[in-house]
Design a protein around this motif. Structure first.
Motif, PDB file in Angstrom:
ATOM      1  N   UNK A  91       0.807  -1.223   0.000  1.00 20.30           N
ATOM      2  CA  UNK A  91       0.000   0.000   0.000  1.00 20.30           C
ATOM      3  C   UNK A  91       0.842   1.276   0.000  1.00 20.30           C
ATOM      4  N   UNK A  92       1.999   1.204   0.665  1.00 16.76           N
ATOM      5  CA  UNK A  92       2.865   2.395   0.697  1.00 16.76           C
ATOM      6  C   UNK A  92       3.287   2.759  -0.719  1.00 16.76           C
ATOM      7  N   UNK A 144       1.807   1.875  -3.472  1.00 21.06           N
ATOM      8  CA  UNK A 144       0.653   2.285  -4.276  1.00 21.06           C
ATOM      9  C   UNK A 144       0.281   3.736  -3.983  1.00 21.06           C
ATOM     10  N   UNK A 145       0.347   4.127  -2.712  1.00 24.75           N
ATOM     11  CA  UNK A 145       0.044   5.517  -2.353  1.00 24.75           C
ATOM     12  C   UNK A 145       1.041   6.452  -3.030  1.00 24.75           C
ATOM     13  N   UNK A 146       2.283   6.036  -3.097  1.00 25.32           N
ATOM     14  CA  UNK A 146       3.309   6.844  -3.740  1.00 25.32           C
ATOM     15  C   UNK A 146       3.012   6.981  -5.238  1.00 25.32           C
ATOM     16  N   UNK A 170       0.089   6.729  -6.662  1.00 27.34           N
ATOM     17  CA  UNK A 170      -1.089   7.578  -6.852  1.00 27.34           C
ATOM     18  C   UNK A 170      -0.668   9.057  -6.860  1.00 27.34           C
ATOM     19  N   UNK A 171       0.197   9.418  -5.906  1.00 25.40           N
ATOM     20  CA  UNK A 171       0.637  10.818  -5.871  1.00 25.40           C
ATOM     21  C   UNK A 171       1.488  11.191  -7.080  1.00 25.40           C
ATOM     22  N   UNK A 183      -1.159  11.301 -10.196  1.00 23.98           N
ATOM     23  CA  UNK A 183      -2.462  11.963 -10.096  1.00 23.98           C
ATOM     24  C   UNK A 183      -2.580  13.199 -10.974  1.00 23.98           C
ATOM     25  N   UNK A 184      -1.551  14.059 -10.925  1.00 27.22           N
ATOM     26  CA  UNK A 184      -1.653  15.331 -11.645  1.00 27.22           C
ATOM     27  C   UNK A 184      -1.853  15.145 -13.155  1.00 27.22           C
ATOM     28  N   UNK A 239     -10.108  10.320 -12.637  1.00 26.90           N
ATOM     29  CA  UNK A 239      -8.997  10.079 -11.712  1.00 26.90           C
ATOM     30  C   UNK A 239      -9.289   8.880 -10.803  1.00 26.90           C
ATOM     31  N   UNK A 240     -10.467   8.901 -10.179  1.00 32.63           N
ATOM     32  CA  UNK A 240     -10.804   7.801  -9.250  1.00 32.63           C
ATOM     33  C   UNK A 240     -10.930   6.464  -9.976  1.00 32.63           C
ATOM     34  N   UNK A 298      -7.522   4.887 -10.986  1.00 32.39           N
ATOM     35  CA  UNK A 298      -6.748   4.214  -9.938  1.00 32.39           C
ATOM     36  C   UNK A 298      -7.469   3.005  -9.351  1.00 32.39           C
ATOM     37  N   UNK A 299      -8.799   3.037  -9.322  1.00 38.76           N
ATOM     38  CA  UNK A 299      -9.535   1.839  -8.871  1.00 38.76           C
ATOM     39  C   UNK A 299      -9.257   0.692  -9.830  1.00 38.76           C
ATOM     40  N   UNK A 343      -5.698  -0.495  -9.433  1.00 38.08           N
ATOM     41  CA  UNK A 343      -5.556  -1.291  -8.221  1.00 38.08           C
ATOM     42  C   UNK A 343      -6.033  -2.724  -8.461  1.00 38.08           C
ATOM     43  N   UNK A 350      -1.959  23.454 -13.278  1.00 36.16           N
ATOM     44  CA  UNK A 350      -3.076  22.650 -12.797  1.00 36.16           C
ATOM     45  C   UNK A 350      -2.611  21.416 -12.047  1.00 36.16           C
ATOM     46  N   UNK A 379      -3.649  18.653  -8.613  1.00 42.14           N
ATOM     47  CA  UNK A 379      -4.858  18.058  -8.054  1.00 42.14           C
ATOM     48  C   UNK A 379      -5.258  18.845  -6.798  1.00 42.14           C
ATOM     49  N   UNK A 417      -9.944  10.901  -3.304  1.00 44.00           N
ATOM     50  CA  UNK A 417      -9.298   9.808  -4.044  1.00 44.00           C
ATOM     51  C   UNK A 417      -8.669   8.796  -3.082  1.00 44.00           C
ATOM     52  N   UNK A 418      -7.917   9.304  -2.107  1.00 47.95           N
ATOM     53  CA  UNK A 418      -7.264   8.405  -1.144  1.00 47.95           C
ATOM     54  C   UNK A 418      -8.293   7.627  -0.323  1.00 47.95           C
ATOM     55  N   UNK A 465     -11.340   6.787  -1.312  1.00 48.98           N
ATOM     56  CA  UNK A 465     -11.940   5.821  -2.238  1.00 48.98           C
ATOM     57  C   UNK A 465     -11.040   4.604  -2.425  1.00 48.98           C
ATOM     58  N   UNK A 466      -9.728   4.828  -2.340  1.00 48.47           N
ATOM     59  CA  UNK A 466      -8.775   3.734  -2.551  1.00 48.47           C
ATOM     60  C   UNK A 466      -8.359   3.076  -1.231  1.00 48.47           C
ATOM     61  N   UNK A 473      -6.829   4.410   1.185  1.00 53.06           N
ATOM     62  CA  UNK A 473      -5.451   4.794   1.510  1.00 53.06           C
ATOM     63  C   UNK A 473      -5.445   5.975   2.486  1.00 53.06           C
ATOM     64  N   UNK A 522      -2.522   7.225   4.404  1.00 56.56           N
ATOM     65  CA  UNK A 522      -1.361   7.790   3.702  1.00 56.56           C
ATOM     66  C   UNK A 522      -1.580   9.247   3.299  1.00 56.56           C
ATOM     67  N   UNK A 539       1.094  11.808   4.440  1.00 53.90           N
ATOM     68  CA  UNK A 539       2.519  11.661   4.122  1.00 53.90           C
ATOM     69  C   UNK A 539       2.882  12.713   3.078  1.00 53.90           C
TER      70      UNK A 539
END
Lengths: 205, 87
Positions: free
Chosen positions: A18-19, A21-23, A25-26, A29-30, A50-51, A54-55, A58, B63, B65, B73-74, B76-77, B79, B82, B85
């Motif tokens: 998960x760590x 995956x969170x990285x 996503x960030x 994302x943009x 966006x959602x 990533x869903x 995942x 632009x 997020x 988003x987090x 929904x996932x 997360x 996190x 962080x």
């Protein structure tokens, strides 16, 4: 011309990490949010893209085999999500809309006013930015997608072709048509501003 | 455009994108540059096309997020833990 080079992690995370995956996503994302914003033209739809991207990522991360790069894979999911949403919103499925005739000749330029030396604060005023967005929105979808990936996000021709399942020749053709279309739209807008300015500077007696 | 239908101009327009991206062989580049020297309209099209691409990139760079979009988003996932962080 300056190109943004995406500094994305090249290795996907192990499923369940998960760590990582969170990285991821960030990191992504943009560009994915921007793609949604430019394709759909509003923040709510961009958030959905966006959602859903990533869903979907995942769910399928375990299937990612590294045959393409991670950014190609994610962009492919995101572009599909954006096109699906567009089709749903249009309420009519016309697949031909998404496969334009690439053999067709591009329309020829019509406005030959050189506005390129206008100062940047004028070219990017609040009103002008709205005109830029309106121009992108008018772009036919298949051309818009290629323009966003190649010219806004700085993705290479080769990767854009891979993401959209097109040949590089198709990508180049669509890119040229998109650029010409947008140039024409912007030329109409800015040349009118130039004329207004000249009239303002030299009022008739 | 009616006074601008020279074959050379049309050829140039067909290669314009690749010329801008720097993907053309040197001899073709020289040919294009020679044409541009003598053709005002094609120079305008080149300048304004380059500027069009620049302008479309500049606002996009700003632009990012929005914070609330990232939060949703987090969540929904799954997360959430996190969220705080460092990005």
């Amino acid at each position: 011309m300056k190109r943004k080079t995406a500094r994305f992690p090249s290795k996907p995370c192990a499923p369940g990490d998960r760590t990582e995956f969170a990285r991821l996503v960030d990191a992504y994302s943009a560009p994915i949010y921007r793609l949604g914003l430019k394709m759909l033209g509003n923040q709510q739809d961009a958030e959905d893209v966006l959602q859903n991207t990533f869903l979907n990522a995942l769910t399928h991360l375990a299937d990612f085999e590294g045959r393409s790069s991670l950014s190609t894979w994610l962009y492919r999911i995101a572009s599909n999500e954006a096109l699906m949403l567009l089709r749903r919103k249009k309420n009519a499925v016309n697949l031909d809309d998404f496969h334009p005739d690439d053999a067709e000749e591009s329309p020829l330029p019509e406005v030959f006013v050189d506005w390129s030396a206008l100062p940047e604060d004028e070219l990017l005023s609040g009103e002008a930015k709205m005109a830029l967005d309106a121009a992108i929105n008018k772009l036919p979808e298949p051309l818009r997608m290629v323009f966003i990936l190649r010219d806004i996000e700085g993705v290479s021709i080769k990767e854009t072709a891979e993401i959209l399942g097109l040949t590089e020749t198709n990508v180049k053709t669509r890119l040229l048509r998109a650029r010409m279309f947008l140039r024409e739209q912007l030329s109409a807008y800015y040349s009118e501003r130039l004329t207004r300015e000249e009239t303002h500077e030299r009022p008739s007696p | 455009m009616s006074d601008h239908l020279h074959k050379n101009c049309q050829d140039l327009l067909g290669s314009l994108s690749e010329y801008i991206d720097g993907g053309l062989p040197p001899d073709l580049c020289r040919e294009i540059e020679k044409h541009l020297e003598g053709c005002d309209n094609c120079r305008v099209v080149l300048n304004t096309t380059r500027r069009t691409i620049d302008l479309m990139q500049i606002p996009a760079e700003e632009e990012t997020v929005p914070t609330d979009v990232r939060e949703r988003l987090f969540k929904r996932l799954n997360l959430d833990d996190y969220l705080n962080r460092q990005k």
